[in-house]
Structure formats: C-alpha cells, structure tokens
Design an enzyme around this catalytic site. Structure first.
Site, PDB file in Angstrom:
ATOM      1  N   GLU A 152       0.795  -1.226   0.000  1.00 48.30           N
ATOM      2  CA  GLU A 152       0.000   0.000   0.000  1.00 48.30           C
ATOM      3  C   GLU A 152       0.831   1.282   0.000  1.00 48.30           C
ATOM      4  OE1 GLU A 152      -3.943  -1.456   2.428  1.00 48.30           O
ATOM      5  OE2 GLU A 152      -2.184  -0.942   3.586  1.00 48.30           O
TER       6      GLU A 152
HETATM    7  C1  TNX Z   1      -4.286  -3.912   4.528  1.00 48.07           C
HETATM    8  S1  TNX Z   1      -2.692  -6.258   4.235  1.00 48.07           S
HETATM    9  C2  TNX Z   1      -3.009  -3.699   5.020  1.00 48.07           C
HETATM   10  C3  TNX Z   1      -2.836  -3.258   6.394  1.00 48.07           C
HETATM   11  C4  TNX Z   1      -4.134  -3.091   7.111  1.00 48.07           C
HETATM   12  C5  TNX Z   1      -5.058  -4.206   6.728  1.00 48.07           C
HETATM   13  C6  TNX Z   1      -6.342  -4.196   7.462  1.00 48.07           C
HETATM   14  C7  TNX Z   1      -1.607  -5.267   4.044  1.00 48.07           C
HETATM   15  C8  TNX Z   1      -0.377  -5.776   3.520  1.00 48.07           C
HETATM   16  N1  TNX Z   1      -1.878  -4.007   4.341  1.00 48.07           N
HETATM   17  O1  TNX Z   1      -2.110  -2.063   6.430  1.00 48.07           O
HETATM   18  O2  TNX Z   1      -3.887  -3.111   8.460  1.00 48.07           O
HETATM   19  O3  TNX Z   1      -5.326  -4.120   5.353  1.00 48.07           O
HETATM   20  O4  TNX Z   1      -7.071  -5.336   7.219  1.00 48.07           O
END
Ligand code: TNX
Length: 532
Positions: free
Chosen positions: A350
């Site tokens: 992300e």
């Molecule tokens: C996505 S999964 C994220 C996290 C969040 C999560 C919440 C991932 C690699 N990144 O930053 O905490 O969703 O479900």
C-alpha cells in the site's frame, strides 16, 4: 464389412467409457467409506489432524510414578530433548499433580513417556514424529528434537481436556488410547502475524500468544513492528524512533515499544517453543511514525505530526535520498543482529503515495540491503512486480495477484485477505475487526488451500495476519485469533486430501473445552458450539 467394424468400435468404446465411469465412482465411494472409517477411528480431537492415526486395544494411564525418559543421538541433543521434557512436564504437572521425574539416557522400563531421536527416521524431516502408545507407556520418536516438540503437542491433545487446566483436577483418569501415529507437516511455514504497531501489545501478551499457538504446531510468528501509528522496536542509533514514534497508537493511547532486550527475550521464548519470530519494518509506505520521529527523513527537514487514525497509503519515505538508505541500512543492521531468523520482512504494501517507478527502485535497493545482512527478504505484494525483485525475495501474497511472482519463480507465503485475515469479522454481528475483505466465518477460514492461489512448488506455506486497527486488548485479540487459527494450522499441516469440514468441525467442537480450560477467549460460534 465396413459397418460391422464401425459397430465393433462403438461397442468397444461404450465398454471403455462404462468401465472408466464405474472405476471413478467406485473410487469416490471408497474414499467416502475410508473417510467414515477414519472419522470413527480417530478419536476426533487432534488439531492439526495427523497424517496417520491408528487406534489399538487398551490405553495407557498416567500416574504419580510416570517418568519422562529422554535420549538423543548426542549429549547436546539429549540436553535439548531434556528442555522439551521440562516443557511437557510444565504442561502436565499442574492439572495432574504428578511430578514426572525426567530421566536421561536410560532405557525406559514401562510407565513412561520416552522422548528420543535415536533411530528417528530421516524421512520425518525436522518436524515429523512417530508416536506409539501401548498399555506400558508412550514412545515418541523423531528425526530432530523439533519433531519431538511437535509430537508432545499431540500427546497433550490425546489426554482428557482437563489436562489444559493450570490448577489441580481430581477424579480424572489421565489416559491415552493405545495407538500409533505417523505425522509430518505438509508445509514448512505455518505462521501467524500480530500487528503491534496500530495497537501495542507488551512482551507478556506476545509470549502468551506464542505459547497458545505452539500447541497447534504453528512455527512462525511475524511481528509487524512499524507502521504509521507506531514504531515498536528500539533502534539504538535513533532513540527518537521509539521515544517519539513509539509514544502513541490508534485512538491516541500510550503506545509502547520493545527494548532490544525485550525483543530478544520474545525471540528466545518463541525459539524454546520452536517458533521463529520474523520482524517486519514496513516501507516505503506505512512510515509516518518514522517520519514523525526523524526530521531528516522528510523533504522539508521537519518532523511530521504523530498519527492515531486508521487510514492507509498517505506516507512515504523519500526514495531518492541517500539519507533514507543509510537510515534503512542502520535499522536493518541493528534488527538483524538481534533476530536469528533467516528472514527479514521489508513490507512493501500500500505505498499509494510513492510513484510506481520510485517504489520499484526503492524495493529493489532495500532487498539488497536486507541480503547484505544475511537475510532473505519477504515483501507484501505488489513487491513481486518490481523489476529488480527476483526469486531471492519471498512474496507474502495478500491480494490475489501474484503473476509476477509466478513468472519469476518466487517462493510465496499465502495470506489471501478474504480467507486468512484474522482481523476480518466472523460475521456482521461479531464486535471487533474490519470487513473490507468480507466476513470470514470459521468454516470459510478452514475451507481453502494454498494451492487455490499458487502452484504448490512455489508455496512455502501460509500465514494468517492479525491487523489491529480496532483490536486493542488481549481478549479482543484472542477472540479474533481463536478458533480460526486452528483451521489455519490444519491447512498448513495436513494434506488437502485428508481435510474436510464436517469431520474437522467435530474435532474443533471438542477443542473448545481445551481452549476454555486454558483460558483462551475464543469466539464461541453457535454453529459449532450449539449448546453454549
Ligand atoms: C491492509 S494487508 C493492510 C494493512 C491493514 C489491513 C487491514 C496489508 C499488507 N496491508 O495495512 O492493516 O489491510 O485489514
């Protein structure tokens, strides 16, 4: 003549088709029968389900004189097995009230639990074991001490559920059915993750969770140590990372962090339970806590404000700054020195505020820094899409996209959000967690296989992450982890062909009492625990 031949051909073909259909159906029926037989035979308690379990006549009953014998192939191994025996004794003594004297290097003479690697079969690998129980006692054999540690978890589960209590229980016959078990795991990596950045959880909470998970033969715990809301690991070169970056959490609580000594203590506690701790420093996104701590990481040379919300994708390290890479190298170096795991998780998820070309350059460069310190990098997708990332990095796959990883022959840890995320709510009525990837009831959590997402030869195993944006206490954490972790442990351990939900559900129902006796705050799903 011609039409006669044709007729013959058609008849032959028909016979062939009928034989094939009959063969297939009789095999399906046979599988059904086998299953029914297995379900009846297995005393239906052990999770993860062993590869092979055969019950025999009679039982072995523990009493106050039962001893634990230990013997390795070398003195060093005997010492290691003695520690495993002490762990077992620690789990059996409180409820039984028996002493379980440990005897080294002697041949057991009945009324005993014998833990040994002598003549342990190499085919069992590091974690496999053979467990034989007769009216005389128990013999647990493995190729490596680690296999004995996995095997003693099975012994615990073969005993009555009251064994899991931590106080003396009277009037229970502490017996195990005479049986033979042959067992080893399907996948080498069977992990879970705790996000200690969004909400901080102190050392003793993490240790408690490690001890609980060990009974289900989990062998990895990934700690998500840094994120926008908190930096949770002491870095001696940059004390502000924890003084400032560790000072709060989601919702503005006091936060916290592990000193290096505390981190080492967690690592040791886990290693004593044959669980490897994998540290993660998430970058280039998810870095606000670092940006709030160290001015030089920011383009304007000023610290960012601390962040206590739950948005993602707004922060980034400067990918074109040499100071950034110097900082990362120092962090990787300090953590690598206190982390024996061969893995170092570099995040990579992300990074919505980092341009794709900058992201690619950044993750390529950081993967090399990680390798310079002797570690194998792990990264969340889309790390696999960066040109410089190759099969020396492991993909932790949380979305369904892993084409680049497949093309590059990268090993993968499967953590698909809609199946494996411990922070997803069970259903709309359960109080904690998120639901952006959907609800994950206990059945959904169990009913999948890593090969649904990647070719088997590339799958290292599975991991179920607990993100903690709205998980703030130990009770809430346990409610989200249990009972789903039991299903994940079975997906990682037991071959797909011998897993099925109806039979698993029976074993899971029985595990409820054990979890209760142990004090685990599990979600008592009405579908499984009907009367509760
Ligand atoms: C996505 S999964 C994220 C996290 C969040 C999560 C919440 C991932 C690699 N990144 O930053 O905490 O969703 O479900």
């Amino acid at each position: 003549m011609k039409s006669k031949n044709k007729k013959h051909l058609i008849i032959t073909l028909c016979i062939l088709v009928i034989s094939i259909v009959t063969l297939v159906f009789s095999n399906i029926n046979k599988e059904d029968e086998d299953l029914a037989v297995i379900a009846e035979k297995v005393n239906n308690t052990i999770i993860p389900k062993p590869i092979n379990y055969k019950e025999a006549e009679g039982k072995f009953t523990l009493n106050k004189d039962t001893k634990i014998y230990v013997k390795g192939n070398t003195e060093e191994e005997t010492t290691e097995i003695t520690r495993i025996a002490e762990y077992l004794k620690g789990k059996l003594s409180p409820s039984t009230g028996y002493e379980f004297t440990i005897v080294k290097n002697e041949v057991p003479s009945g009324n005993s639990i014998y833990l040994t690697t002598v003549e342990g079969k190499e085919e069992l690998g590091n974690e496999g074991y053979e467990l034989t129980t007769t009216t005389d006692g128990i013999i647990l054999k493995a190729y490596k001490p680690e296999g004995l540690f996995r095997g003693i978890q099975t012994i615990r589960q073969l005993l009555p559920a009251e064994i899991a209590k931590s106080t003396l229980v009277n009037n229970v016959e502490w017996s195990i059915p005479a049986s033979t078990i042959y067992d080893k795991p399907e996948y080498a990596y069977r992990g879970f993750m705790i996000d200690v950045a969004r909400h901080f959880f102190p050392e003793d909470v993490i240790k408690q969770q490690i001890d609980y998970a060990a009974q289900y033969k989990i062998n990895r715990l990934h700690l998500h140590l840094t994120d926008d809301q908190g930096w949770r690991i002491e870095i001696k070169k940059y004390p502000d990372l924890t003084l400032i970056g560790g000072s709060t959490q989601v919702g503005g609580g006091p936060g916290g962090y592990y000193t290096q000594e505390q981190f080492k203590s967690i690592v040791q506690y886990a290693a004593d339970r044959y669980i490897e701790i994998i540290p993660e420093v998430d970058m280039p996104g998810h870095t606000n806590a670092a940006l709030a701590s160290l001015a030089f990481l920011n383009p304007d040379g000023k610290r960012k404000p601390l962040y206590t919300g739950i948005d993602v994708g707004f922060s980034t390290l400067m990918t074109d700054s040499e100071e950034t890479y110097e900082f990362i190298e120092n962090v990787v170096k300090e953590i690598s020195a206190i982390s024996p795991s061969k893995y170092f998780h570099m995040g990579g998820d992300e990074a919505d505020s980092t341009k794709k070309e900058d992201y690619d350059y950044f993750v390529g460069r950081v993967s090399k820094i990680v390798q310079k310190y002797g570690k194998t990098p792990i990264g969340w997708d889309p790390i696999d899409t960066a040109p410089e990332i190759n099969s020396s990095t492991i993909l932790q796959n949380w979305k369904a996209s892993n084409e680049a990883a497949r093309e590059k022959n990268m090993n993968m840890i499967i953590s698909i959000a809609s199946k494996a995320y411990l922070d997803m709510k069970y259903n709309s009525a359960t109080p904690y967690g998120l639901n952006w990837a959907g609800y994950i009831p206990v059945e959904t959590a169990y009913n999948w296989d890593p090969t649904d997402y990647a070719p088997k030869n590339l799958v290292l195993g599975i991991e179920s992450p607990l993100w903690t944006e709205n998980i703030a206490t130990e009770d809430e954490m346990e409610f989200m982890i249990y009972p789903r972790l039991l299903g994940y442990s079975e997906i990682g351990w037991t071959p797909k062909s011998s897993r099925n939900w109806p039979e698993y559900k029976v074993r899971l129902e029985r595990q409820g009492l054990r979890m209760e006796n142990e004090g685990i705050n599990y979600y008592k799903d009405k579908d499984i625990w009907k009367s509760k």
